[in-house]
Design an enzyme around this catalytic site. Structure first.
Site, mmCIF file in Angstrom:
data_model
loop_
_atom_site.group_PDB
_atom_site.id
_atom_site.type_symbol
_atom_site.label_atom_id
_atom_site.label_comp_id
_atom_site.label_asym_id
_atom_site.label_seq_id
_atom_site.Cartn_x
_atom_site.Cartn_y
_atom_site.Cartn_z
ATOM 1 N N ASP A 290 71.366 65.263 75.303
ATOM 2 C CA ASP A 290 71.187 66.706 75.130
ATOM 3 C C ASP A 290 71.066 66.981 73.642
ATOM 4 O O ASP A 290 72.044 67.278 72.952
ATOM 5 C CB ASP A 290 72.365 67.457 75.741
ATOM 6 C CG ASP A 290 72.078 68.945 75.894
ATOM 7 O OD1 ASP A 290 71.001 69.388 75.449
ATOM 8 O OD2 ASP A 290 72.919 69.655 76.463
ATOM 9 N N VAL A 291 69.836 66.881 73.142
ATOM 10 C CA VAL A 291 69.588 66.969 71.705
ATOM 11 C C VAL A 291 68.756 68.196 71.322
ATOM 12 O O VAL A 291 68.678 68.551 70.149
ATOM 13 C CB VAL A 291 68.904 65.686 71.189
ATOM 14 C CG1 VAL A 291 69.821 64.488 71.403
ATOM 15 C CG2 VAL A 291 67.555 65.430 71.861
ATOM 16 N N LYS A 292 68.088 68.810 72.290
ATOM 17 C CA LYS A 292 67.312 70.048 72.112
ATOM 18 C C LYS A 292 66.432 69.990 70.867
ATOM 19 O O LYS A 292 66.399 70.920 70.054
ATOM 20 C CB LYS A 292 68.241 71.268 72.067
ATOM 21 C CG LYS A 292 68.965 71.509 73.394
ATOM 22 C CD LYS A 292 69.793 72.780 73.352
ATOM 23 C CE LYS A 292 70.467 73.045 74.688
ATOM 24 N NZ LYS A 292 71.535 72.064 75.002
ATOM 25 N N ARG A 293 65.688 68.920 70.717
ATOM 26 C CA ARG A 293 64.780 68.778 69.585
ATOM 27 C C ARG A 293 63.444 69.457 69.885
ATOM 28 O O ARG A 293 63.137 69.791 71.015
ATOM 29 C CB ARG A 293 64.550 67.294 69.269
ATOM 30 C CG ARG A 293 65.816 66.510 68.932
ATOM 31 C CD ARG A 293 66.546 67.121 67.751
ATOM 32 N NE ARG A 293 67.499 66.188 67.167
ATOM 33 C CZ ARG A 293 68.790 66.423 66.985
ATOM 34 N NH1 ARG A 293 69.300 67.578 67.350
ATOM 35 N NH2 ARG A 293 69.574 65.523 66.423
#
Length: 313
Positions: free
Chosen positions: A103-106
């Site tokens: 879950d890095v939301k890049r």
């Protein structure tokens, strides 16, 4: 990787993902005390305690679940030692044959997105050797910059057979400030922005198909079940990652619309409701203490599986 996730959900009967999102306040005191005794009051001590915490939760639940979702910000807040704990957690979960959703939301312009994709789901060559920096199986991606920010991730997915979950309708209360705004689509129809993003996810995913589902999935919050129903129809071949269960108010009855009729097509996340379950009165009344915190996590997973199964029936 979408095939593995789908197969593990079928095998376990548990369309859930445990969010490994450790906060300092969640850590049982004895784990932190032991780490501080060895490392002193330091970021390294916190990182050691986090990994010990994650490891016990994974050991207690890995036979019940198909996947985990570590949220990288919860590790980044502790600097480089925190990132080391993130990587150790990813590797340990792979040892337990769990699918890892980073879950890095890049999401950024082309070359920057390409670098993010390489870091989290790709490979980098150094001379004659090749390395997988963080090596998650899926990554969450913010589509706000448009196709320029998505295409590099899609290219890596195709090459590595890994996957994405693209933010479509998020579970936070203010998500509607942007995501619910009406726009005019390519056909001249007015529709909420999140529906258009869902349509784009379906379009991006049509070129990245596994056996039953696309490598390209979507994030849609459990707190918006009616929107989930519409988006399920818009994205029939995309897995939907559903945050917002438990601590954010979502419950099993809210989730039916996110799934296909066969009970597949969605995976529901719970973070603090599982990893900090030992703090809940319900489990404390069963004799759970900080010392056996992981037993509460297992019980919380079992309760979540039962809740979702009951709703889907």
């Amino acid at each position: 990787m979408i095939n593995k996730l789908n197969d593990k959900i079928k095998k376990t009967g548990a369309p859930i993902v445990v969010g490994l999102d450790p906060m300092l306040s969640y850590l049982p005191q004895h784990l932190l005390d032991e780490a501080v005794q060895e490392r002193g009051e330091s970021l390294e001590a916190v990182a050691d305690a986090i990994f010990a915490y994650n490891k016990q939760i994974v050991d207690a639940t890995c036979d019940l679940i198909p996947a985990v979702k570590p949220q990288i910000a919860m590790y980044e807040q502790f600097g480089l030692p925190g990132l080391e704990a993130f990587k150790k957690t990813v590797d340990y979960c792979h040892e337990k044959d769990l699918v890892v959703i980073g879950d890095v939301k890049r999401g950024d312009i082309g070359s920057t997105s390409a670098a993010y994709a390489t870091a989290h789901i790709g490979k980098v060559a150094v001379g004659n050797k090749t390395f997988t920096p963080f090596d998650e199986d899926f990554a969450t991606v913010n589509p706000y910059l448009g196709s320029d920010g998505i295409k590099p991730f899609v290219d890596v997915c195709k090459e590595e057979k890994k996957g994405l979950f693209i933010l479509v309708k998020t579970s936070n209360p203010s998500s509607g400030e942007f995501q619910d705004r009406e726009i005019v689509d390519d056909e001249g129809n007015k529709r909420p922005l999140y529906e258009f993003v869902g349509q784009m996810v379906d379009r991006w995913g049509s070129d990245c198909m596994g056996d039953e589902f696309s490598y390209i999935g979507a994030v849609v919050g459990a707190t918006y079940p009616e929107m989930g129903k519409v988006l399920r129809e818009i994205m029939p071949k995309s897995y939907i990652l559903v945050p917002g269960y438990g601590a954010q108010g979502g419950k099993g009855a809210d989730l039916v619309n996110f799934f296909n009729k066969d009970g597949l097509g969605a995976i529901v996340n719970s973070s603090r409701g599982i990893i900090a379950a030992y703090k809940q009165e319900k489990y404390q009344s069963m004799g759970i203490t900080e010392k056996n915190f992981a037993d509460a996590s297992r019980l919380a997973v079992e309760d979540m599986i039962a809740d979702i199964a009951s709703a889907l029936r």
